[in-house]
Design a protein around this motif. Structure first.
Motif, short mmCIF file in Angstrom:
data_model
loop_
_atom_site.label_atom_id
_atom_site.label_comp_id
_atom_site.label_asym_id
_atom_site.label_seq_id
_atom_site.Cartn_x
_atom_site.Cartn_y
_atom_site.Cartn_z
N ILE A 234 0.83 -1.20 0.00
CA ILE A 234 0.00 0.00 0.00
C ILE A 234 0.87 1.25 0.00
O ILE A 234 1.90 1.31 0.66
N LEU A 235 0.44 2.27 -0.74
CA LEU A 235 1.16 3.53 -0.78
C LEU A 235 0.91 4.32 0.49
O LEU A 235 -0.24 4.51 0.89
N VAL A 236 1.96 4.78 1.14
CA VAL A 236 1.85 5.51 2.41
C VAL A 236 2.23 6.97 2.20
O VAL A 236 3.28 7.27 1.62
N VAL A 237 1.39 7.89 2.69
CA VAL A 237 1.67 9.33 2.56
C VAL A 237 1.51 10.00 3.93
O VAL A 237 1.01 9.40 4.88
N ASN A 238 1.91 11.27 4.02
CA ASN A 238 2.03 11.93 5.31
C ASN A 238 0.83 12.75 5.78
O ASN A 238 0.68 12.99 6.97
N THR A 239 -0.01 13.21 4.87
CA THR A 239 -1.08 14.14 5.26
C THR A 239 -2.40 13.82 4.58
O THR A 239 -2.45 13.12 3.57
N ASN A 240 -3.49 14.40 5.15
CA ASN A 240 -4.80 14.31 4.51
C ASN A 240 -4.75 14.91 3.10
O ASN A 240 -5.34 14.37 2.16
N GLY A 241 -4.03 16.01 2.96
CA GLY A 241 -3.94 16.69 1.67
C GLY A 241 -3.31 15.82 0.61
O GLY A 241 -3.75 15.82 -0.55
N MET A 242 -2.29 15.05 0.99
CA MET A 242 -1.64 14.17 0.02
C MET A 242 -2.55 13.02 -0.38
O MET A 242 -2.56 12.59 -1.54
N VAL A 243 -3.34 12.50 0.57
CA VAL A 243 -4.31 11.46 0.25
C VAL A 243 -5.31 11.99 -0.78
O VAL A 243 -5.56 11.36 -1.81
#
Length: 271
Positions: free
Chosen positions: A175-184
């Motif tokens: 799964i791709l992991v990102v840091n913020t709600n905005g990036m999601v």
């Protein structure tokens, strides 16, 4: 020449304000920071002697910063783990939020069950056709390990396992992991086949929020308890480290005015 002089005066005045103002550092959850930034701006307008510095770096980091005396106030979008608790660390709930599953606006899927979500994040369901969508491979997005949103989401969905007495993530490692709600939201809005989860208060027109177990993700359903993916917004502090300005800001958040701002920003206020 007059314009330059006026501009120079304004810059000097701004510098003088920032030097003279008492800075209160608030650090932690990126989800909580969205509304705390608005609260900080409103508070500072009425208390120009105080500058509220809000830093969204993740719930775990915010809790650690308070425990290590690196910040007066910490923000968390999850409950504290037993290892993070101590007698001198105080916790106050400032709001309640939901977690919304989001997909691209062109995705025909409108609802997912808990079993389906669990299988998606475990890697057992990988194609949208298995949940009523197109015959396309899913692009699944999650948050980083320090995220309170991820902790609350995995805890609710049963996406954890016990290893040597420790609760750890059990999601598909691909799964791709990102840091913020905005990036999601950015990834989901650009990829027709993507799915992720964000703070309910962060949902906007760039993505489509899915119903969960047949219930739409909105404040009314969160308030009634029908929408079940919920979590608290917490402020963490040590009483001995709080300055008068930090206490003032904390009291403001819990005041009628502060709670009204929280409600206006799409979160459930504390009753």
């Amino acid at each position: 020449m007059l314009f330059r002089a006026t501009t120079l005066w304004a810059l000097c005045a701004s510098f003088a304000f920032n030097v003279q103002a008492d800075t209160v550092t608030v650090t932690g959850s990126t989800s909580v920071s969205h509304v705390v930034e608005v609260l900080a701006e409103a508070y500072s307008q009425a208390h120009n002697e105080t500058f509220i510095a809000v830093q969204g770096i993740g719930s775990s980091a915010g809790i650690a910063a308070v425990k290590q005396d690196a910040a007066e106030l910490g923000m968390s979008s999850r409950s504290l783990k037993p290892a993070e608790m101590s007698p001198d660390v105080k916790v106050v709930t400032i709001a309640h939020d939901g977690i919304a599953l989001v997909v691209n606006k062109q995705n025909p899927v409108i609802n997912l069950t808990k079993e389906q979500v669990s299988k998606i994040y475990h890697g057992e369901i990988t194609n949208w056709k298995d949940v009523g969508g197109a015959d396309k491979k899913m692009a699944v997005v999650s948050r980083d390990n320090a995220s309170g949103s991820r902790f609350s989401f995995e805890d609710f969905m049963g996406l954890t396992q016990q290893i040597k007495g420790q609760t750890v993530s059990d999601i598909n490692p691909q799964i791709l992991v990102v840091n913020t709600n905005g990036m999601v939201k950015s990834l989901v809005s650009r990829n027709v086949h993507a799915i992720g989860y964000v703070s309910l208060g962060s949902v906007d027109d760039s993505v489509k929020a899915l119903s969960f177990e047949g219930v739409k993700p909105n404040i009314d359903n969160l308030d009634s308890g029908e929408y079940q993916i919920s979590r608290p917004f917490l402020m963490i502090y040590k009483e001995k480290n709080l300055s008068d300005n930090a206490k003032g800001f904390l009291n403001y958040i819990s005041s009628d005015e502060g709670q009204t701002i929280i409600e206006q920003r799409g979160y459930l206020k504390v009753r």
